[in-house]
Write a protein that holds these residues in place. Structure first.
Motif, mmCIF file in Angstrom:
data_model
loop_
_atom_site.group_PDB
_atom_site.id
_atom_site.type_symbol
_atom_site.label_atom_id
_atom_site.label_comp_id
_atom_site.label_asym_id
_atom_site.label_seq_id
_atom_site.Cartn_x
_atom_site.Cartn_y
_atom_site.Cartn_z
ATOM 1 N N ARG A 143 40.027 53.671 -0.918
ATOM 2 C CA ARG A 143 41.391 53.592 -0.377
ATOM 3 C C ARG A 143 41.562 54.608 0.756
ATOM 4 N NH1 ARG A 143 42.610 48.955 -2.306
ATOM 5 N NH2 ARG A 143 44.750 49.376 -1.620
ATOM 6 N N TYR A 144 40.574 54.664 1.635
ATOM 7 C CA TYR A 144 40.539 55.680 2.681
ATOM 8 C C TYR A 144 41.635 55.478 3.726
ATOM 9 C CZ TYR A 144 38.437 58.802 6.207
ATOM 10 O OH TYR A 144 38.197 59.804 7.118
ATOM 11 N N SER A 163 42.878 62.181 2.379
ATOM 12 C CA SER A 163 42.075 62.247 1.163
ATOM 13 C C SER A 163 42.073 63.664 0.597
ATOM 14 C CB SER A 163 40.643 61.797 1.444
ATOM 15 O OG SER A 163 40.596 60.447 1.847
ATOM 16 N N TRP A 201 46.022 58.161 -0.961
ATOM 17 C CA TRP A 201 45.145 57.006 -0.827
ATOM 18 C C TRP A 201 45.924 55.797 -0.329
ATOM 19 C CZ3 TRP A 201 41.308 60.083 -1.583
ATOM 20 C CH2 TRP A 201 41.407 61.103 -2.546
ATOM 21 N N ASP A 253 41.214 55.989 -7.698
ATOM 22 C CA ASP A 253 41.231 55.885 -6.231
ATOM 23 C C ASP A 253 40.516 57.064 -5.584
ATOM 24 O OD1 ASP A 253 42.604 53.519 -6.391
ATOM 25 O OD2 ASP A 253 44.561 54.367 -5.888
ATOM 26 N N THR A 313 37.228 56.326 -3.359
ATOM 27 C CA THR A 313 37.311 56.698 -1.948
ATOM 28 C C THR A 313 36.250 57.729 -1.584
ATOM 29 O OG1 THR A 313 39.692 56.263 -1.974
ATOM 30 C CG2 THR A 313 38.830 57.556 -0.131
#
Length: 306
Positions: free
Chosen positions: A159-160, A166, A171, A182, A186
């Motif tokens: 979920r970048y 991050s 996310w 997530d 990620t």
């Protein structure tokens, strides 16, 4: 650039060597040279070192909290100062948190442990690795939103948004309802993007990734409750060899070791739990995305004074 003499005992670095896949891989690597054990706990590192030495092999312990970037930089300097003929690096240490925490820099601990720390360690050691040396990152197929077993397990892919987001623990919306999923997916998405970008950037070295399979007997989630840890170790671990996409620490260790010792010259390869090449998500194989992850990671790290 480092050179390794033919008569010297090669040295292989591995992070997270005190349990699970890392422990088994450390024992495998010790059969081929000196193993440099990089981990948080001095006592546990000493235990692994003694196990290696009882078998008549060689190990060196370096204390490092991979989630703490200052600690990573100190460890890299210590490894270099050892003067060993470094021949390869395994970025194995990883973390799946059930609740979000912050590292020494105030950033998401899982993202720092899984992506930022290995990134810093790798870039610090690259100039000291000989031409043709292999660097292996342990990745995970949960970064792929189309990976059915991962979706069934509750993951929704990487979920970048950006490296900065991050680090803050933010996310892309629409992700998993499971705590920590997530962040983990990620960070592993960033691992794989880094491998592919580094493989293009630095052709004198070999950068490859391994999806070790689901190994319920590992210590990946160290804040899981006792029941779940025991269930994974003594029940699910016994079933792993018979289930598709599952594995065991011992089997995964052989795949990782083979990838690190591979002299074929392959780079930018993603190996599955059987040692066969596999594909990651569509996004992570986009060179523009790979380059963005690396550029944003470097920009973020440049803000940290140590």
């Amino acid at each position: 650039m480092a050179k390794t003499g033919s008569g010297e005992r090669k040295a292989y670095i591995i992070t997270g060597p005190t349990s699970g896949i890392g422990y088994r891989t450390a024992l495998e690597l010790a059969k081929h040279g000196t193993v440099v054990l990089v981990g948080r706990n001095q006592g546990k590192l000493d235990d692994v070192q003694k196990t290696v030495e009882r078998a008549g092999r060689h190990a060196v312990a370096v204390v490092c909290d991979v989630s703490d970037l200052a600690s990573v930089r100190r460890a890299a300097a210590e490894i270099i100062a050892l003067g060993l003929p470094l021949a390869g690096l395994v970025n194995n240490a990883g973390l799946l948190e059930m609740r979000a925490t912050k590292n020494a820099q105030g950033w998401d601990t899982a993202f720092a442990t899984n992506h930022l720390g290995p990134f810093v360690l790798t870039e610090a050691l690259m100039p000291h690795l000989p031409d043709g040396a292999n660097v292996v990152f342990l990745c995970s197929a949960v970064e792929d939103p189309e990976r059915k077993p991962a979706v069934v397990a509750g993951f929704r892919g990487g979920r970048y948004i950006s490296a900065e987001a991050s680090a803050r623990g933010e996310w892309k919306p629409g992700g998993s309802t499971q705590p920590g999923a997530d962040a983990y997916a990620t960070s592993k998405q960033c691992n794989l993007a880094t491998v592919m970008a580094f493989a293009r950037e630095t052709p004198r070295l070999r950068f490859n990734a391994v999806e070790p399979g689901f190994s319920p007997a590992t210590g990946l989630s160290r804040d899981a409750n006792v029941f779940l840890r025991l269930l994974g170790k003594y029940v699910l671990g016994l079933l792993a060899p018979f289930i598709k996409y599952w594995s065991t620490p011992a089997r995964a260790a052989k795949v990782v070791t083979n990838a690190l010792l591979n002299e074929s010259g392959e780079t930018g390869v993603y190996y599955d739990e059987r040692g066969q090449s596999m594909l990651g998500s569509t996004q992570v194989h986009d060179p523009k995305f790979q380059d963005r992850v690396v550029a944003e990671t470097r920009a973020l790290l440049s803000t940290v004074l140590t």
